[in-house]
Design a protein around this motif. Sequence first.
Motif, mmCIF file in Angstrom:
data_model
loop_
_atom_site.group_PDB
_atom_site.id
_atom_site.type_symbol
_atom_site.label_atom_id
_atom_site.label_comp_id
_atom_site.label_asym_id
_atom_site.label_seq_id
_atom_site.Cartn_x
_atom_site.Cartn_y
_atom_site.Cartn_z
ATOM 1 N N LYS A 68 0.837 -1.207 0.000
ATOM 2 C CA LYS A 68 0.000 0.000 0.000
ATOM 3 C C LYS A 68 0.869 1.253 0.000
ATOM 4 O O LYS A 68 0.580 2.227 -0.691
ATOM 5 C CB LYS A 68 -0.905 0.012 1.231
ATOM 6 N N LEU A 69 1.923 1.227 0.823
ATOM 7 C CA LEU A 69 2.816 2.386 0.925
ATOM 8 C C LEU A 69 3.401 2.739 -0.436
ATOM 9 O O LEU A 69 3.388 3.904 -0.858
ATOM 10 C CB LEU A 69 3.935 2.073 1.921
ATOM 11 N N MET A 75 7.789 7.009 -5.008
ATOM 12 C CA MET A 75 9.070 7.618 -5.325
ATOM 13 C C MET A 75 10.146 7.492 -4.243
ATOM 14 O O MET A 75 11.291 7.195 -4.552
ATOM 15 C CB MET A 75 8.872 9.095 -5.701
ATOM 16 N N PRO A 76 9.839 7.736 -2.956
ATOM 17 C CA PRO A 76 10.922 7.719 -1.960
ATOM 18 C C PRO A 76 11.619 6.369 -1.872
ATOM 19 O O PRO A 76 10.972 5.312 -1.829
ATOM 20 C CB PRO A 76 10.199 8.055 -0.651
ATOM 21 N N ALA A 77 12.946 6.386 -1.829
ATOM 22 C CA ALA A 77 13.716 5.150 -1.739
ATOM 23 C C ALA A 77 13.409 4.397 -0.444
ATOM 24 O O ALA A 77 13.420 3.169 -0.411
ATOM 25 C CB ALA A 77 15.205 5.472 -1.812
ATOM 26 N N GLN A 101 17.467 -3.334 -4.856
ATOM 27 C CA GLN A 101 18.322 -2.726 -5.875
ATOM 28 C C GLN A 101 17.711 -1.433 -6.400
ATOM 29 O O GLN A 101 18.412 -0.432 -6.574
ATOM 30 C CB GLN A 101 18.553 -3.717 -7.018
ATOM 31 N N TYR A 102 16.399 -1.462 -6.648
ATOM 32 C CA TYR A 102 15.726 -0.233 -7.087
ATOM 33 C C TYR A 102 15.834 0.846 -6.017
ATOM 34 O O TYR A 102 16.073 2.026 -6.313
ATOM 35 C CB TYR A 102 14.249 -0.510 -7.387
ATOM 36 N N ALA A 103 15.671 0.454 -4.762
ATOM 37 C CA ALA A 103 15.743 1.419 -3.661
ATOM 38 C C ALA A 103 17.126 2.050 -3.587
ATOM 39 O O ALA A 103 17.255 3.269 -3.399
ATOM 40 C CB ALA A 103 15.400 0.733 -2.334
#
Length: 239
Positions: A68-69, A75-77, A101-103
Amino acid sequence: MIARLVWIATLAIVAVIIAGLQLDRQTRRTSAIAQGVPELFRSAAQFPIAANALAGPDPVLALSEAEKLVSRRPMPAEHLRVLAQAQFAAGDYNQGTLTIQYAAQRGWRDPLAQESMLRLALSAGDKPEAARRYAALFLRRDTRDELLEELGREVLAEPEGAGRTTLVDIVSGGERWHNQFMNRGARVMPPDAFAEIVRSTIAQGARYDCGLLEQAGRVVSARDEAIGASFAEIVDDQC
């Protein structure tokens, strides 16, 4: 009469919406009230809710709240990092690895994402990538010295290895943080690795403050007398 009722109802709806949005915004300062924010208005409030669920005993709930977040604020890592942690806790290791990895790509300032990527790089034998993540953690003043010591023993273990040479390139190209490198590196890096990096960066043209070099030499000597003696030679040559 009907128009007046519609107007009053409209004002009431607007008031509810504004109150919900304000309550959600307030959770940035007072995270304890996050559960009191109605589901419809949860945006900022969803982060503490997901984080609390992650700390709880139910990995399925944690994953649901983390999803949900990210769906509400992708957008936020830090949000991706929470999702990755929830995926790992739920046993979805492949997806968790991709998410972290995306974060890490999105947020170099998120320490947990950087640490996770560093450990993944070490597991894959990618010392240059591990060294870049180590540098990102090193530059954060709130990174614990104990963590940098632990990770440094792995990232910088090999003399003239890829971890050390990568850090030499980073330090040589970052004159603005030479003082931080000298002060902290002497404390947290393996003494032989620190001495090698200092020597190599000087060979590449780096110039350090003599007072800081001498101070670093004393710290290194206290940790390893033999390395401290060789470091004294660096100080003599430089100063």
